[in-house]
Write a protein that holds these residues in place. Structure first.
Motif, PDB file in Angstrom:
ATOM      1  N   VAL A  71       0.821  -1.210   0.000  1.00 40.65           N
ATOM      2  CA  VAL A  71       0.000   0.000   0.000  1.00 40.65           C
ATOM      3  C   VAL A  71       0.856   1.261   0.000  1.00 40.65           C
ATOM      4  O   VAL A  71       0.500   2.266  -0.650  1.00 40.65           O
ATOM      5  N   LEU A  72       2.003   1.221   0.670  1.00 39.54           N
ATOM      6  CA  LEU A  72       2.860   2.411   0.676  1.00 39.54           C
ATOM      7  C   LEU A  72       3.465   2.678  -0.699  1.00 39.54           C
ATOM      8  O   LEU A  72       3.860   3.810  -0.994  1.00 39.54           O
ATOM      9  N   SER A  73       3.518   1.667  -1.558  1.00 43.49           N
ATOM     10  CA  SER A  73       4.072   1.864  -2.893  1.00 43.49           C
ATOM     11  C   SER A  73       3.188   2.772  -3.750  1.00 43.49           C
ATOM     12  O   SER A  73       3.648   3.305  -4.766  1.00 43.49           O
ATOM     13  N   VAL A  74       1.926   2.950  -3.353  1.00 45.18           N
ATOM     14  CA  VAL A  74       1.011   3.755  -4.173  1.00 45.18           C
ATOM     15  C   VAL A  74       0.267   4.810  -3.364  1.00 45.18           C
ATOM     16  O   VAL A  74      -0.515   5.591  -3.925  1.00 45.18           O
ATOM     17  N   ALA A  75       0.483   4.870  -2.049  1.00 45.75           N
ATOM     18  CA  ALA A  75      -0.360   5.705  -1.189  1.00 45.75           C
ATOM     19  C   ALA A  75      -0.276   7.196  -1.504  1.00 45.75           C
ATOM     20  O   ALA A  75      -1.311   7.884  -1.563  1.00 45.75           O
TER      21      ALA A  75
END
Length: 223
Positions: A71-75
């Motif tokens: 999720v942090l890759s696109v947040a």
């Protein structure tokens, strides 16, 4: 969803995050949708059961390392776009949604958004289908302490909501359990591990087919 206009597709290479951000003028919604497991990279994400700190939920809060990384890759671009869309559609609600791996990512994306945008919590809602356990009991308690609509659908004998097992993985509320006959049970509002919902299904009765058979949810195979 009928009437939705997709503003942005996100796809982090060959995984682990794929989905879209859309708005629906008729329903007054900004939709952040995450896809479930379909690729080898997704499966690696699913199988990574180590936990990592989720700092915004306070000391001791931990979540699944693979889900956090995904999720942090696109947040950041998602959140930037949601804010820009709210400028254009200030009355719209913000809906996070996902199936399976996507459900875990939607949960974390909603948690991150709520933690960073306290003035917008009343606009947020979360709907997941077949979501695996995403964090520990501290994270689950933090989610439950933030009073925005959270509906975590489970179905039949789907084994995925029972995973990962151990290592203090605990669901947040509120589970909505669909039996195999499509009867609906609204489970505990205080215990994400309600023993009278999907947790009552014996391990030997698990069915992977049920994971892709949620009522009203069309699972489209990837080419």
């Amino acid at each position: 969803m009928a009437g939705s206009v997709v503003e942005y597709h996100f796809d982090e290479g060959s995984g682990p995050s794929y989905g879209y951000v859309a708005h629906n003028e008729r329903n007054g919604e900004i939709i952040v949708a995450f896809r479930g497991t379909t690729t080898t990279a997704d499966m690696v994400t699913d199988l990574t059961v180590l936990q990592a700190d989720w700092e915004s939920a306070g000391p001791g809060a931990k979540v699944h390392l693979g889900f956090k990384t995904a999720v942090l890759s696109v947040a950041s671009p998602i959140e930037d776009l949601v804010h820009a869309m709210l400028t254009q559609h200030p009355s719209h609600r913000i809906v996070f949604v996902g199936h399976a791996l996507g459900g875990a990512q939607a949960s974390l994306a909603a948690a991150r958004f709520v933690a960073g945008n306290s003035a917008l919590v009343s606009k947020v809602s979360l709907y997941t289908y077949g979501q695996p356990r995403t964090g520990n009991s501290v994270f689950a308690a933090w989610m439950d302490s933030h009073h925005f609509p959270k509906y975590r659908a489970t179905y039949g004998s789907d084994p995925v909501p029972r995973l990962p097992a151990g290592a203090d993985y605990t669901h947040h509320t509120q589970e909505i359990y669909y039996s195999a006959g499509n009867q609906i049970k609204f489970c505990s509002t205080s215990n994400g591990e309600d023993p009278d919902c999907i947790n009552k299904i014996p391990i030997l009765s698990f069915s992977l087919e049920d994971h892709s058979a949620y009522p009203g949810l069309e699972i489209v195979p990837q080419a």
